[in-house]
Design a protein around this motif. Structure first.
Motif, PDB file in Angstrom:
ATOM      1  N   HIS A  70      36.950  45.673  56.510  1.00  0.00           N
ATOM      2  CA  HIS A  70      36.781  46.944  57.207  1.00  0.00           C
ATOM      3  C   HIS A  70      37.474  46.909  58.572  1.00  0.00           C
ATOM      4  O   HIS A  70      38.243  47.813  58.922  1.00  0.00           O
ATOM      5  CB  HIS A  70      35.281  47.213  57.388  1.00  0.00           C
ATOM      6  CG  HIS A  70      34.928  48.644  57.572  1.00  0.00           C
ATOM      7  ND1 HIS A  70      34.457  49.432  56.544  1.00  0.00           N
ATOM      8  CD2 HIS A  70      34.991  49.449  58.654  1.00  0.00           C
ATOM      9  CE1 HIS A  70      34.233  50.654  56.997  1.00  0.00           C
ATOM     10  NE2 HIS A  70      34.541  50.691  58.272  1.00  0.00           N
ATOM     11  N   GLU A  71      37.235  45.860  59.326  1.00  0.00           N
ATOM     12  CA  GLU A  71      37.840  45.733  60.653  1.00  0.00           C
ATOM     13  C   GLU A  71      39.360  45.653  60.561  1.00  0.00           C
ATOM     14  O   GLU A  71      40.085  46.247  61.354  1.00  0.00           O
ATOM     15  CB  GLU A  71      37.258  44.491  61.346  1.00  0.00           C
ATOM     16  CG  GLU A  71      37.691  44.314  62.799  1.00  0.00           C
ATOM     17  CD  GLU A  71      38.967  43.496  62.929  1.00  0.00           C
ATOM     18  OE1 GLU A  71      39.594  43.557  64.011  1.00  0.00           O
ATOM     19  OE2 GLU A  71      39.352  42.809  61.954  1.00  0.00           O
ATOM     20  N   TYR A  72      39.843  44.904  59.562  1.00  0.00           N
ATOM     21  CA  TYR A  72      41.288  44.761  59.356  1.00  0.00           C
ATOM     22  C   TYR A  72      41.938  46.115  59.082  1.00  0.00           C
ATOM     23  O   TYR A  72      42.993  46.439  59.637  1.00  0.00           O
ATOM     24  CB  TYR A  72      41.525  43.798  58.195  1.00  0.00           C
ATOM     25  CG  TYR A  72      42.923  43.821  57.610  1.00  0.00           C
ATOM     26  CD1 TYR A  72      44.009  43.359  58.337  1.00  0.00           C
ATOM     27  CD2 TYR A  72      43.138  44.300  56.313  1.00  0.00           C
ATOM     28  CE1 TYR A  72      45.285  43.377  57.790  1.00  0.00           C
ATOM     29  CE2 TYR A  72      44.415  44.320  55.772  1.00  0.00           C
ATOM     30  CZ  TYR A  72      45.478  43.863  56.507  1.00  0.00           C
ATOM     31  OH  TYR A  72      46.736  43.883  55.976  1.00  0.00           O
ATOM     32  N   LEU A  73      41.299  46.913  58.224  1.00  0.00           N
ATOM     33  CA  LEU A  73      41.870  48.224  57.899  1.00  0.00           C
ATOM     34  C   LEU A  73      41.839  49.163  59.098  1.00  0.00           C
ATOM     35  O   LEU A  73      42.794  49.909  59.347  1.00  0.00           O
ATOM     36  CB  LEU A  73      41.114  48.838  56.722  1.00  0.00           C
ATOM     37  CG  LEU A  73      41.772  48.710  55.339  1.00  0.00           C
ATOM     38  CD1 LEU A  73      43.075  49.475  55.282  1.00  0.00           C
ATOM     39  CD2 LEU A  73      42.005  47.257  54.977  1.00  0.00           C
ATOM     40  N   TYR A  75      41.842  48.490  62.379  1.00  0.00           N
ATOM     41  CA  TYR A  75      42.852  48.120  63.373  1.00  0.00           C
ATOM     42  C   TYR A  75      44.260  48.340  62.828  1.00  0.00           C
ATOM     43  O   TYR A  75      45.127  48.893  63.511  1.00  0.00           O
ATOM     44  CB  TYR A  75      42.680  46.662  63.798  1.00  0.00           C
ATOM     45  CG  TYR A  75      43.764  46.183  64.734  1.00  0.00           C
ATOM     46  CD1 TYR A  75      43.707  46.477  66.094  1.00  0.00           C
ATOM     47  CD2 TYR A  75      44.872  45.477  64.260  1.00  0.00           C
ATOM     48  CE1 TYR A  75      44.711  46.069  66.956  1.00  0.00           C
ATOM     49  CE2 TYR A  75      45.883  45.058  65.106  1.00  0.00           C
ATOM     50  CZ  TYR A  75      45.800  45.349  66.455  1.00  0.00           C
ATOM     51  OH  TYR A  75      46.799  44.965  67.305  1.00  0.00           O
ATOM     52  N   GLY A  76      44.497  47.909  61.578  1.00  0.00           N
ATOM     53  CA  GLY A  76      45.831  48.018  61.002  1.00  0.00           C
ATOM     54  C   GLY A  76      46.296  49.452  60.857  1.00  0.00           C
ATOM     55  O   GLY A  76      47.435  49.786  61.203  1.00  0.00           O
ATOM     56  N   LEU A  77      45.435  50.327  60.336  1.00  0.00           N
ATOM     57  CA  LEU A  77      45.819  51.726  60.162  1.00  0.00           C
ATOM     58  C   LEU A  77      46.006  52.427  61.499  1.00  0.00           C
ATOM     59  O   LEU A  77      46.958  53.197  61.678  1.00  0.00           O
ATOM     60  CB  LEU A  77      44.779  52.457  59.326  1.00  0.00           C
ATOM     61  CG  LEU A  77      44.853  52.237  57.811  1.00  0.00           C
ATOM     62  CD1 LEU A  77      43.703  52.938  57.113  1.00  0.00           C
ATOM     63  CD2 LEU A  77      46.189  52.740  57.256  1.00  0.00           C
ATOM     64  N   ARG A  78      45.089  52.179  62.438  1.00  0.00           N
ATOM     65  CA  ARG A  78      45.258  52.823  63.750  1.00  0.00           C
ATOM     66  C   ARG A  78      46.575  52.409  64.391  1.00  0.00           C
ATOM     67  O   ARG A  78      47.326  53.252  64.908  1.00  0.00           O
ATOM     68  CB  ARG A  78      44.100  52.452  64.680  1.00  0.00           C
ATOM     69  CG  ARG A  78      44.187  53.181  66.027  1.00  0.00           C
ATOM     70  CD  ARG A  78      43.296  52.567  67.073  1.00  0.00           C
ATOM     71  NE  ARG A  78      43.761  51.246  67.469  1.00  0.00           N
ATOM     72  CZ  ARG A  78      43.280  50.581  68.517  1.00  0.00           C
ATOM     73  NH1 ARG A  78      42.324  51.105  69.262  1.00  0.00           N
ATOM     74  NH2 ARG A  78      43.736  49.378  68.819  1.00  0.00           N
ATOM     75  N   THR A  79      46.884  51.121  64.340  1.00  0.00           N
ATOM     76  CA  THR A  79      48.122  50.638  64.945  1.00  0.00           C
ATOM     77  C   THR A  79      49.346  51.211  64.239  1.00  0.00           C
ATOM     78  O   THR A  79      50.296  51.682  64.889  1.00  0.00           O
ATOM     79  CB  THR A  79      48.158  49.103  64.911  1.00  0.00           C
ATOM     80  OG1 THR A  79      47.009  48.579  65.577  1.00  0.00           O
ATOM     81  CG2 THR A  79      49.414  48.576  65.582  1.00  0.00           C
ATOM     82  N   GLU A 135      38.227  57.415  56.432  1.00  0.00           N
ATOM     83  CA  GLU A 135      37.014  56.644  56.178  1.00  0.00           C
ATOM     84  C   GLU A 135      37.358  55.475  55.255  1.00  0.00           C
ATOM     85  O   GLU A 135      38.003  55.661  54.224  1.00  0.00           O
ATOM     86  CB  GLU A 135      35.930  57.504  55.518  1.00  0.00           C
ATOM     87  CG  GLU A 135      35.318  58.570  56.415  1.00  0.00           C
ATOM     88  CD  GLU A 135      34.307  58.012  57.407  1.00  0.00           C
ATOM     89  OE1 GLU A 135      34.143  56.766  57.479  1.00  0.00           O
ATOM     90  OE2 GLU A 135      33.687  58.822  58.112  1.00  0.00           O
ATOM     91  N   VAL A 136      36.934  54.286  55.646  1.00  0.00           N
ATOM     92  CA  VAL A 136      37.065  53.097  54.814  1.00  0.00           C
ATOM     93  C   VAL A 136      35.717  52.863  54.144  1.00  0.00           C
ATOM     94  O   VAL A 136      34.703  52.687  54.820  1.00  0.00           O
ATOM     95  CB  VAL A 136      37.484  51.866  55.648  1.00  0.00           C
ATOM     96  CG1 VAL A 136      37.610  50.631  54.752  1.00  0.00           C
ATOM     97  CG2 VAL A 136      38.796  52.138  56.378  1.00  0.00           C
ATOM     98  N   VAL A 137      35.679  52.879  52.829  1.00  0.00           N
ATOM     99  CA  VAL A 137      34.421  52.796  52.092  1.00  0.00           C
ATOM    100  C   VAL A 137      33.775  51.432  52.296  1.00  0.00           C
ATOM    101  O   VAL A 137      34.417  50.389  52.148  1.00  0.00           O
ATOM    102  CB  VAL A 137      34.650  53.051  50.587  1.00  0.00           C
ATOM    103  CG1 VAL A 137      33.353  52.855  49.807  1.00  0.00           C
ATOM    104  CG2 VAL A 137      35.185  54.452  50.366  1.00  0.00           C
ATOM    105  N   SER A 138      32.494  51.455  52.652  1.00  0.00           N
ATOM    106  CA  SER A 138      31.698  50.239  52.776  1.00  0.00           C
ATOM    107  C   SER A 138      30.698  50.175  51.629  1.00  0.00           C
ATOM    108  O   SER A 138      30.187  51.217  51.195  1.00  0.00           O
ATOM    109  CB  SER A 138      30.946  50.220  54.114  1.00  0.00           C
ATOM    110  OG  SER A 138      31.842  50.195  55.204  1.00  0.00           O
ATOM    111  N   PRO A 211      49.346  45.618  60.542  1.00  0.00           N
ATOM    112  CA  PRO A 211      49.117  44.754  61.712  1.00  0.00           C
ATOM    113  C   PRO A 211      47.731  44.147  61.647  1.00  0.00           C
ATOM    114  O   PRO A 211      46.763  44.815  61.271  1.00  0.00           O
ATOM    115  CB  PRO A 211      49.258  45.730  62.885  1.00  0.00           C
ATOM    116  CG  PRO A 211      50.075  46.866  62.371  1.00  0.00           C
ATOM    117  CD  PRO A 211      49.726  46.991  60.918  1.00  0.00           C
ATOM    118  N   ASP A 212      47.610  42.890  61.993  1.00  0.00           N
ATOM    119  CA  ASP A 212      46.352  42.153  61.846  1.00  0.00           C
ATOM    120  C   ASP A 212      45.816  41.704  63.205  1.00  0.00           C
ATOM    121  O   ASP A 212      46.580  41.276  64.024  1.00  0.00           O
ATOM    122  CB  ASP A 212      46.589  40.943  60.941  1.00  0.00           C
ATOM    123  CG  ASP A 212      45.281  40.367  60.416  1.00  0.00           C
ATOM    124  OD1 ASP A 212      44.212  40.793  60.881  1.00  0.00           O
ATOM    125  OD2 ASP A 212      45.351  39.491  59.543  1.00  0.00           O
TER     126      ASP A 212
END
Length: 212
Positions: A70-73, A75-79, A135-138, A211-212
């Protein structure tokens, strides 16, 4: 989140304490404004209990610990979005959107005007300020992410919505646009490996190399 908001009774100003009856809701139920009155910690000293909360259909949602995917997506998508967005737009992470008195979800990523994003005193945006919700599904919030929130975003008139699913630890992005007649989302594509769209602005992202 704290503030000193008050309610005018005519004779005097009374500060509403949303936690006066905790764990029961305050009189009249939870409102979007209550989220600005909540402290970070809980009424019994629970650390960071209200650090990340949402209001969906009048229910206060306390968020679970975030998984690395979730955190990876986020940050990566925002960047990636900010690398390709025009100068008048900005992607931001985990900012509330107040859809109505009983609706204040906290999307994973939203795209707003760059001038609006510069206001660092904001705790929430309005639907007319939002160009895209992601939204990233949790696992613990699948029904809200897939069923409830998209309906509320569409009813509020937000034109673009992306839902990101986890497929064997790889992101799959479901893209939707608003049908203004029905006030519901229409699917326009499912993207794995590479995300290419033209709205709300041209985006070409390698989902395997975020981006990671």
């Amino acid at each position: 989140m704290t503030s000193t908001l008050s309610e005018n009774t005519g004779a005097r100003d009374v500060v509403r304490d949303p936690l006066a009856n905790w764990p029961l809701p305050p009189p009249g139920g939870w409102t979007a404004d209550d989220l600005d009155r909540l402290p970070i910690d809980g009424p019994n000293g629970e650390l960071d209990l209200f650090k990340h909360v949402e209001l969906v259909d009048g229910a206060l949602i306390l968020m679970s610990p975030q998984r690395r995917f979730h955190e990876y997506l986020l940050y990566g998508l925002r960047t990636a979005l900010n690398e390709q967005a025009p100068g008048d737009l900005k992607a931001v992470m985990q900012m509330d959107v107040t859809l109505g008195p009983r609706q204040r979800p906290c999307p994973d990523v939203v795209v707003v005007g760059s001038e609006i994003a510069k206001d660092r005193s904001r705790t929430s945006y309005t639907p007319d300020e939002v160009h895209l919700v992601v939204e990233v599904v949790s696992p613990e919030s699948e029904f809200r992410d897939r069923e409830v929130k998209p309906r509320r975003y569409a009813e509020a008139g937000i034109r673009h919505f992306w839902l990101v699913e986890n497929s064997d630890d790889e992101p799959v992005v479901h893209v939707y646009r608003l049908d203004p007649v029905t006030r519901s989302y229409v699917p326009t594509g499912v993207h794995s490996g590479r995300l290419r769209v033209t709205a709300p602005f041209p985006v070409d992202v390698d989902l395997a190399e975020l981006p990671d």
